[in-house]
Design an enzyme around this catalytic site. Structure first.
Site, PDB file in Angstrom:
ATOM      1  N   ARG A 220       1.014  -1.180   0.039  1.00 46.72           N
ATOM      2  CA  ARG A 220      -0.096   0.074  -0.008  1.00 46.72           C
ATOM      3  C   ARG A 220       0.907   1.277  -0.028  1.00 46.72           C
ATOM      4  NH1 ARG A 220      -3.299  -2.355  -1.741  1.00 46.72           N
ATOM      5  NH2 ARG A 220      -5.482  -2.693  -1.005  1.00 46.72           N
ATOM      6  N   GLU A 249      -3.751   7.819  -5.447  1.00 44.69           N
ATOM      7  CA  GLU A 249      -4.034   7.146  -6.626  1.00 44.69           C
ATOM      8  C   GLU A 249      -5.622   7.647  -7.110  1.00 44.69           C
ATOM      9  OE1 GLU A 249      -3.955   2.963  -6.006  1.00 44.69           O
ATOM     10  OE2 GLU A 249      -1.942   3.045  -5.204  1.00 44.69           O
ATOM     11  N   HIS A 268      -1.231   0.550 -10.044  1.00 44.77           N
ATOM     12  CA  HIS A 268      -1.787  -0.292  -9.146  1.00 44.77           C
ATOM     13  C   HIS A 268      -2.646  -1.485 -10.012  1.00 44.77           C
ATOM     14  CE1 HIS A 268      -3.983  -0.640  -4.912  1.00 44.77           C
ATOM     15  NE2 HIS A 268      -4.025  -1.715  -5.574  1.00 44.77           N
TER      16      HIS A 268
END
Lengths: 305, 305
Positions: A220, A249, A268
């Site tokens: 993360r 993000e 991601h």
């Protein structure tokens, strides 16, 4: 009476419904809307969190993701929470070794020389015998360690509790982040986002890595100090880094992080959820749930993973 | 009396001499020039072949390479020939999976989008569950198969004799190249160059691969029909290919092969000989030789590998 609510994003809802119906669930089991009859929900953690207040009698929620932050950031904890495991380890391992080998095999430089018709016989490096540190030794970190062993590497793990992985040569705790980092050729972050892991991959750990080390974060974004990483890349202490996860993000187009030298940003995508794989841990747990047996893949609200 | 002649390229000679002296060999053992006292030679196959006529009483030659074509293309065979094994498998496996993952993880496309500051969340592919065919199941092919298993892949092997590798799910012989190729997602060539393997990876085998398959040749250029490969790349039957070895090396700057779309040319660098690793199989055999025991890593002049 229906008792299962599927709480997926609109783009995924039909795919999961079709897969579950073809896996033995009955249409009668599945609710169109959540209500006081909802015993079980399966879906994205964000959608489940949004729907919680409409499911007062919920007994069990299963997240289609590994990370469950939205469900930890709300107060309610009077239900069992499980998440998706055993699915992402193989995908993350592919991602990690794809990028480590991109660096070691000089793939980009060879590709550029090919455009010039240049026979580039500069010798590549090797993973074999190198030391890889894996921050976070859950099911994903263990899988990365297993593949690292198949490449002949030395493995270290940073973990609070998971000291039983047989593919890790030496364990460290977060009380000793610099000891963990000292002497690493590669550092891979697979940490969950908890109050204990914020910026655990910090400037001191990064400075302790071997000169020329490579850093990959697939856990993360909150667990890595991006500014410290940028400094270690710009001063050439690190050879390169790959951030699949970021503090913000999607990363805005104008963010200067896109342009940091030798930093790859992969948006991601390291562990996509393939529904045909993701349903298996849920179906396995559903079988246990119906038999009144303990569930697998439990998330502790206290430990936050 | 000295009895060992080191037949390396001039650039390597001193490195190997130093390594062997620090590994227990005596300076008195090693000859400055080859002669009728030479019992053993260790070096590159090309240099050994050039020197053979000066070593009439040679008992054993050990090649620092895996491929020994120059020693097979000369008539003399009244000495034992061994080659370097167990060293190149790990390096070749790293190379193969580096390039397979380059394709599956869309690494180049993501890198190009990064230059534009574009959050590219297109999902990558996966190796898991895919079928890889390995043409040539010696020590190198077996190692590639072992790593393929760690990535959860289905493995096939094409081989004349080596049907005992436990990491290969199904074996095929060169009598059935199309059967071997049919249904493969990835084809990896690790074949030696013998009279039996010339263009064994031919148009029929390539056409049998799954649409979108990826081909990697790290064996010998003579074993793959380059023209057939170009056709299958240009008609988009194949997604991509990597040639580390070519029929002509170095490939001339003007050769059109450099520009074939989705073809990577890596200039025979997939398995560099690191002298510190290469001396080990030689030293192991030298110990056996001195004790009069059978040597390991034997090459058959008849089978040509």
């Amino acid at each position: 009476m229906s008792w299962l609510y599927l709480a997926f994003e609109p783009t995924e809802q039909q795919t999961y419904l079709d897969l579950l119906l073809s896996s033995g669930l009955q249409a009668d089991d599945i609710q169109r809307t959540p209500d006081h009859n909802t015993k079980v929900t399966f879906g994205s953690p964000r959608k489940i969190a949004e729907t919680l207040k409409e499911m007062p009698n919920l007994a069990w929620a299963h997240s289609s993701w590994a990370g469950v932050e939205p469900l930890l950031q709300q107060p309610r904890d009077n239900f069992e929470l499980t998440n998706t495991r055993d699915v992402f380890g193989p995908l993350i391992a592919e991602f990690v070794f794809g990028y480590l080998l991109l660096f070691e095999k000089n793939i980009l430089a060879k590709y550029e020389n090919q455009q010039l018709g240049k026979w580039d016989d500069q010798l590549p490096g090797t993973l074999r015998g190198k030391t890889i540190g894996i921050a976070g030794v859950g099911s994903i970190g263990s899988h990365v360690a297993m593949v690292a062993k198949s490449f002949g590497m030395i493995t270290r793990g940073l973990t609070r509790n998971s000291t039983d992985c047989r593919f890790i040569d030496r364990f460290y705790t977060s009380a000793n982040p610099v000891g963990f980092g000292t002497g690493l050729d590669y550092l891979v972050g697979v940490l969950p986002n908890t109050t204990y892991t914020r910026d655990l991959i910090n400037g001191a750990m990064l400075a302790a890595l071997n000169t020329g080390a490579i850093v990959i974060n697939v856990g993360r974004g909150a667990t890595l100090d991006e500014r410290a990483l940028e400094i270690e890349l710009r001063n050439d202490h690190l050879r390169g880094a790959v951030l699949d996860v970021l503090k913000t993000e999607p990363l805005p187009t104008q963010d200067p992080l896109w342009q940091v030298p030798n930093l790859f940003i992969t948006s991601h995508t390291s562990a996509p959820s393939f529904p045909a794989q993701v349903i298996h841990p849920f179906l396995k747990n559903l079988h246990l749930f119906k038999q009144g047996q303990p569930l697998l893949y439990k998330v502790s609200f206290k430990q936050q993973y």
